[in-house]
Write an enzyme that holds these catalytic residues in place. Structure first.
Site, PDB file in Angstrom:
ATOM      1  N   ASP A 198       0.848  -1.196   0.000  1.00 22.28           N
ATOM      2  CA  ASP A 198       0.000   0.000   0.000  1.00 22.28           C
ATOM      3  C   ASP A 198       0.881   1.243   0.000  1.00 22.28           C
ATOM      4  O   ASP A 198       1.397   1.670   1.038  1.00 22.28           O
ATOM      5  CB  ASP A 198      -0.910  -0.015   1.228  1.00 22.28           C
ATOM      6  CG  ASP A 198      -1.902   1.150   1.234  1.00 22.28           C
ATOM      7  OD1 ASP A 198      -1.853   1.983   0.300  1.00 22.28           O
ATOM      8  OD2 ASP A 198      -2.717   1.228   2.170  1.00 22.28           O
ATOM      9  N   ASP A 229       3.142  -4.824   4.859  1.00 23.76           N
ATOM     10  CA  ASP A 229       1.710  -4.830   5.163  1.00 23.76           C
ATOM     11  C   ASP A 229       1.001  -6.005   4.473  1.00 23.76           C
ATOM     12  O   ASP A 229       1.617  -6.781   3.728  1.00 23.76           O
ATOM     13  CB  ASP A 229       1.061  -3.495   4.776  1.00 23.76           C
ATOM     14  CG  ASP A 229       1.344  -3.071   3.346  1.00 23.76           C
ATOM     15  OD1 ASP A 229       1.495  -3.964   2.472  1.00 23.76           O
ATOM     16  OD2 ASP A 229       1.427  -1.850   3.079  1.00 23.76           O
ATOM     17  N   ASP A 247       0.479 -18.587  20.583  1.00 22.67           N
ATOM     18  CA  ASP A 247       1.658 -17.998  21.194  1.00 22.67           C
ATOM     19  C   ASP A 247       1.733 -18.359  22.683  1.00 22.67           C
ATOM     20  O   ASP A 247       0.730 -18.315  23.395  1.00 22.67           O
ATOM     21  CB  ASP A 247       1.613 -16.473  21.025  1.00 22.67           C
ATOM     22  CG  ASP A 247       2.885 -15.796  21.462  1.00 22.67           C
ATOM     23  OD1 ASP A 247       3.952 -16.173  20.946  1.00 22.67           O
ATOM     24  OD2 ASP A 247       2.814 -14.887  22.319  1.00 22.67           O
ATOM     25  N   GLU A 275       2.801 -23.160  20.394  1.00 26.11           N
ATOM     26  CA  GLU A 275       4.201 -22.756  20.524  1.00 26.11           C
ATOM     27  C   GLU A 275       4.729 -23.351  21.834  1.00 26.11           C
ATOM     28  O   GLU A 275       4.755 -22.698  22.866  1.00 26.11           O
ATOM     29  CB  GLU A 275       4.367 -21.234  20.539  1.00 26.11           C
ATOM     30  CG  GLU A 275       5.838 -20.824  20.526  1.00 26.11           C
ATOM     31  CD  GLU A 275       6.121 -19.472  21.171  1.00 26.11           C
ATOM     32  OE1 GLU A 275       7.261 -18.991  21.046  1.00 26.11           O
ATOM     33  OE2 GLU A 275       5.217 -18.899  21.810  1.00 26.11           O
ATOM     34  N   ASP A 281      11.983 -16.015  16.199  1.00 27.39           N
ATOM     35  CA  ASP A 281      12.470 -16.040  17.575  1.00 27.39           C
ATOM     36  C   ASP A 281      13.847 -16.676  17.723  1.00 27.39           C
ATOM     37  O   ASP A 281      14.308 -16.903  18.841  1.00 27.39           O
ATOM     38  CB  ASP A 281      11.489 -16.822  18.461  1.00 27.39           C
ATOM     39  CG  ASP A 281      10.244 -16.016  18.809  1.00 27.39           C
ATOM     40  OD1 ASP A 281      10.342 -14.784  18.897  1.00 27.39           O
ATOM     41  OD2 ASP A 281       9.184 -16.630  18.983  1.00 27.39           O
ATOM     42  N   ASP A 334      16.915 -12.251  17.533  1.00 24.37           N
ATOM     43  CA  ASP A 334      15.937 -11.164  17.502  1.00 24.37           C
ATOM     44  C   ASP A 334      16.559  -9.872  18.074  1.00 24.37           C
ATOM     45  O   ASP A 334      17.135  -9.892  19.159  1.00 24.37           O
ATOM     46  CB  ASP A 334      14.732 -11.612  18.340  1.00 24.37           C
ATOM     47  CG  ASP A 334      13.768 -10.489  18.676  1.00 24.37           C
ATOM     48  OD1 ASP A 334      13.726  -9.500  17.930  1.00 24.37           O
ATOM     49  OD2 ASP A 334      13.070 -10.618  19.699  1.00 24.37           O
ATOM     50  N   ARG A 382      15.064 -10.677  11.921  1.00 27.19           N
ATOM     51  CA  ARG A 382      13.854 -10.114  11.313  1.00 27.19           C
ATOM     52  C   ARG A 382      14.195  -9.043  10.275  1.00 27.19           C
ATOM     53  O   ARG A 382      13.550  -8.007  10.187  1.00 27.19           O
ATOM     54  CB  ARG A 382      12.954  -9.535  12.408  1.00 27.19           C
ATOM     55  CG  ARG A 382      12.591 -10.544  13.481  1.00 27.19           C
ATOM     56  CD  ARG A 382      11.840  -9.936  14.658  1.00 27.19           C
ATOM     57  NE  ARG A 382      11.528 -10.945  15.673  1.00 27.19           N
ATOM     58  CZ  ARG A 382      10.836 -10.709  16.784  1.00 27.19           C
ATOM     59  NH1 ARG A 382      10.395  -9.484  17.039  1.00 27.19           N
ATOM     60  NH2 ARG A 382      10.605 -11.672  17.656  1.00 27.19           N
TER      61      ARG A 382
END
Length: 558
Positions: free
Chosen positions: A147, A172, A325, A354, A421, A465, A469
């Site tokens: 977008d 997004d 999670d 998880e 993670d 982390d 990422r």
């Protein structure tokens, strides 16, 4: 014979039904102890000496144990049974009373093992599409910005820069929609998104509004369109359920901050005292993050609130499942209710916990379907990255993991090399490309469902982390260029998973001169994987390389 090593437990991963008239039995013994194992069985109501018998096969082996297995086809599912074994010198019986040289079948109702009755409600079904699925995990903010007209004032990091914990890069949902054809060409059939709901963070694991997509990622309409476009392509979409904790900005917690014990939501959280203390140290949180208060999921009102959210996205958006999670910090009672309501809304919705450790108590057919298999990740790190495990130990480790759960669960385990993670696996193998490729071949061909983290196909590198990422580099993707070998490997492996019914075949793990060997025997033929970490050629497999053979012919190598 080592009697202490003999083990069996009824109604467990050693004894489980797979159909209304079939049951799998497993028996553990000390490694090398038994030359033969049989099961002697009959209806538990048939008393006497007449017993049916069936040989058991040695199905798995670990460093210390042999595991024997058999599938019984029953006309009467009210099962009573004992094991009859031979150590090369003598025969023994094994019942609930342990090992004995004789056994009185006329009194068997006191001490035989039993599975009283196969109730259809107790048969765990395999989610059909999971058996051949290939997952792709997307950390939304770093995948692709589609977008171009949205408010971008929140973006504080150039696309491609090394991220920090506070980086916002602009990915997004519309960006994902635009790349669905790309994912399909890569051989991906299922997508797992990290959280997409309203949150002040880039990762969205601190949710303040569960009923609205975060405006950085788009709108609820965008999410609905994403699911529709995924389904048009015959793919699946799984969302992330953050139900252990929430954001401090959730309206219910804000009410507690304002009113303390007088808030009607006070018992929604785990608070010591009559109000939240000024230094925020008297309530339960995720880890030690005081901005992520922990839900009291033993509270029926909280249960109803979270269950309604889960069912809402299944019914209204037609998602194909939930990844849960921090699922191991929530009660079994809650997950049983969760499964009942989610499966009622969509029978083939998958539920993936998880849990980083052995989760057998959650994988008995009444809670999750599978977990993110970080134990598989650790085995691969020990073999490919740290070198602290040789091929024989890898076989033992993987066999041990298979023995933790039923064969139904093993077909659905979400196996992974890395995630949002963990360190990127490519970094852990010190950028040794062939090792990365060999590990991917193992990931795709081992029992279960493979999941790759976005950017694996272009060997994104990164540490823990937030370094793992990093942003997707779209200038180097596709079947051409420096990562063509990775692309071709992944598409070739995906094609094998689609054409060969690996989940329903027979899998064998073994070694040959310290070379790791995996064999899948299916209705469509055999697929063999050989991984030679050594410095010398073994059986035609060069040193420091891997080979995938299909029906005897070489398909993939590196």
């Amino acid at each position: 014979m080592n009697r202490y090593a003999m083990y069996h437990a009824a109604d467990s991963s050693y004894c489980f039904p797979i159909s209304p008239n079939e049951i799998v039995l497993r028996l553990r013994a000390a490694k090398g102890d038994l030359v033969r194992a049989q099961v002697l069985y009959e209806s538990k109501y048939v008393i006497g000496t007449v017993q049916k018998s069936m040989d058991m096969s040695r199905a798995y082996q670990t460093e210390l144990f042999d595991f024997f297995e058999v599938t019984l086809h029953l006309s009467d599912t009210r099962l009573g049974y004992v094991f009859y074994v031979n150590d090369g010198e003598k025969n023994y019986y094994f019942s609930e009373d342990g090992v004995s040289e004789t056994y009185d079948f006329s009194l068997g109702f006191y001490n035989f093992f039993q599975y009283p009755y196969i109730n259809e409600a107790d048969i765990m079904d395999c989610v059909p599409w999971m058996k051949s699925a290939v997952f792709y995990q997307i950390f939304v903010d770093r995948f692709h910005m589609g977008d171009k007209n949205k408010d971008t004032s929140y973006i504080n990091t150039e696309w491609g820069e090394v991220p920090t914990p506070k980086s916002f890069c602009g990915g997004d949902i519309r960006g994902i929609i635009q790349k669905l054809d790309y994912l399909q060409e890569l051989g991906i059939s299922a997508i797992y998104l990290t959280p997409v709901f309203s949150s002040i963070s880039n990762h969205k694991y601190d949710i303040s509004d569960y009923y609205n997509v975060d405006r950085q990622f788009g709108t609820n309409a965008d999410l609905k369109e994403l699911v529709e476009e995924v389904h048009v392509r015959g793919m699946k979409l799984v969302l992330d359920a953050v139900f252990n904790h929430c954001s401090e900005n959730l309206s219910q917690f804000q009410d507690v901050l304002e009113k303390g014990k007088e808030s009607k939501y006070f018992d929604w959280f785990v608070i010591r005292g009559d109000k939240v203390s000024e230094n925020r140290d008297n309530y339960e949180t995720f880890a030690s993050c005081d901005y992520m208060p922990k839900f009291n999921t033993s509270n029926p009102e909280v249960q109803r609130y979270l269950l309604d959210i889960a069912v809402h996205y299944v019914k209204e958006y037609d998602i194909d499942g939930w990844r849960l999670d921090v699922s191991d910090e929530i009660s079994h009672y809650f997950w049983r209710k969760f499964r009942e309501e989610v499966k009622a809304a969509k029978k083939d919705a998958v539920i993936i916990g998880e849990n980083w450790h052995d989760a057998n108590s959650n994988l008995r057919g009444d809670q999750y379907d599978s977990i993110m298999n970080y134990a598989f990740t650790k085995a691969c790190l020990d073999f490919f990255a740290t070198g602290c495990m040789d091929a024989e130990h890898l076989v033992w480790r993987l066999n041990g993991l298979l023995m933790r759960n039923s064969s139904t669960v093993n077909r659905m385990m979400l196996n992974l090399l890395d995630s949002h993670d963990t360190h990127r696996f490519y970094k852990e193998v010190k950028k040794e490309r062939w090792k990365m490729k060999a590990a991917l071949a193992l990931l795709y061909l081992f029992r279960g469902t493979p999941c790759i983290l976005y950017g694996t196909e272009i060997l994104i590198w990164g540490g823990y982390d937030p370094d793992c990422r990093r942003c997707m580099n779209w200038e180097v993707t596709g079947p051409d260029g420096e990562y063509a070998d990775i692309w071709n490997l992944l598409t070739g492996l995906s094609k094998l998973r689609k054409e060969y019914e690996l989940a329903d075949g027979i899998q064998r793990l073994y070694t040959k001169d310290d070379m790791f060997c995996l064999e899948n025997e299916t209705k469509q033929g055999k697929i063999n994987l050989y991984i030679n970490l050594g410095n010398e050629e073994v059986a035609g497999v060069p040193a420091q390389s891997f080979l995938v053979k299909v029906n005897g012919g070489v398909l993939l190598n590196g």
